[in-house]
Design a protein around this motif. Structure first.
Motif, PDB file in Angstrom:
ATOM      1  N   SER A  20       2.133  -1.350 118.355  1.00 34.22           N
ATOM      2  CA  SER A  20       3.092  -1.178 118.654  1.00 34.22           C
ATOM      3  C   SER A  20       2.592  -0.568 120.706  1.00 34.22           C
ATOM      4  N   GLN A  24       4.975  -2.619 123.545  1.00 30.87           N
ATOM      5  CA  GLN A  24       6.225  -1.514 124.613  1.00 30.87           C
ATOM      6  C   GLN A  24       5.669  -2.085 125.874  1.00 30.87           C
ATOM      7  N   HIS A  25       4.024  -1.995 126.288  1.00 34.08           N
ATOM      8  CA  HIS A  25       3.716  -2.380 127.861  1.00 34.08           C
ATOM      9  C   HIS A  25       3.735  -3.327 128.322  1.00 34.08           C
ATOM     10  N   GLN A  27       6.440  -5.317 126.828  1.00 32.20           N
ATOM     11  CA  GLN A  27       8.284  -5.992 127.113  1.00 32.20           C
ATOM     12  C   GLN A  27       8.729  -5.303 128.579  1.00 32.20           C
ATOM     13  N   SER A  28       8.096  -3.665 128.533  1.00 38.16           N
ATOM     14  CA  SER A  28       8.962  -3.359 130.152  1.00 38.16           C
ATOM     15  C   SER A  28       8.387  -4.213 131.194  1.00 38.16           C
ATOM     16  N   GLN A  34      12.672  -9.716 124.802  1.00 39.88           N
ATOM     17  CA  GLN A  34      12.956  -9.435 123.584  1.00 39.88           C
ATOM     18  C   GLN A  34      13.021  -9.832 121.910  1.00 39.88           C
ATOM     19  N   TYR A  37       9.423  -9.420 121.306  1.00 40.68           N
ATOM     20  CA  TYR A  37       9.064  -8.227 120.616  1.00 40.68           C
ATOM     21  C   TYR A  37       9.382  -8.382 119.396  1.00 40.68           C
ATOM     22  N   ASN A  41       7.281  -8.076 116.802  1.00 39.75           N
ATOM     23  CA  ASN A  41       6.598  -6.260 115.161  1.00 39.75           C
ATOM     24  C   ASN A  41       7.520  -6.424 114.873  1.00 39.75           C
TER      25      ASN A  41
END
Length: 153
Positions: A20, A24-25, A27-28, A34, A37, A41
């Motif tokens: 997870s 997050q990294h 995606q950022s 999105q 992601y 996920n």
């Protein structure tokens, strides 16, 4: 892409401890969208499956995306969470390697320096059953690279 491919097993083993945070990294840093992601996920996926799918997604998007992904692995924050990354992906080493390649004009490619080099098989498909599907120009490849005719054995 070659670096990600060569280190795939290591990355799966290392990053699967907390998929997870990796998602997050990436995606950022706009490596995945999105939508990606959400697909990666998936609640029924194990952390290992998430990382495998992430690596396949990254490699499927080409060299530039792979370079961005490797840059994420160089982040101090991620290297604190996954200390094993420090042995493989350090900012200094990766940066020096990229700058050296830029300075000499090198391109990331397969090195042809091993002896013996091995064998390359080129399959020359020309006829796909329908006239409109015939691959014109394929015989030029044969002329350039040579040909092998099984009946000559």
């Amino acid at each position: 892409m070659e670096t990600v491919r060569k280190n795939k097993t290591f990355l799966i083993d290392t990053l699967s401890t907390d998929a997870s945070i990796v998602l997050q990294h990436v995606q950022s840093d706009d490596i995945i969208l999105q939508r990606d992601y959400k697909n990666l996920n998936h609640p029924n996926y194990t952390d290992e499956k998430i990382i495998i799918n992430l690596l396949d997604t990254v490699m499927g998007r080409g060299d530039e995306t792979c370079r961005k992904f490797l840059k994420v692995l160089e982040k101090q924050e991620l290297q604190e969470i996954f200390p094993q990354l420090k042995n493989h992906f350090t900012p200094e080493t990766s940066h020096e390697r990229r700058e050296s390649a830029k300075a000499t004009g090198e391109v990331d490619e397969y090195k042809m320096s091993s002896v013996p080099r091995g064998v390359c098989l080129i399959i020359n498909n020309m006829d796909f059953g329908r006239i409109k599907d015939y691959r014109n120009g394929s015989e030029k490849d044969e002329g350039v690279y040579g040909s092998f005719h099984p009946q000559s054995l």
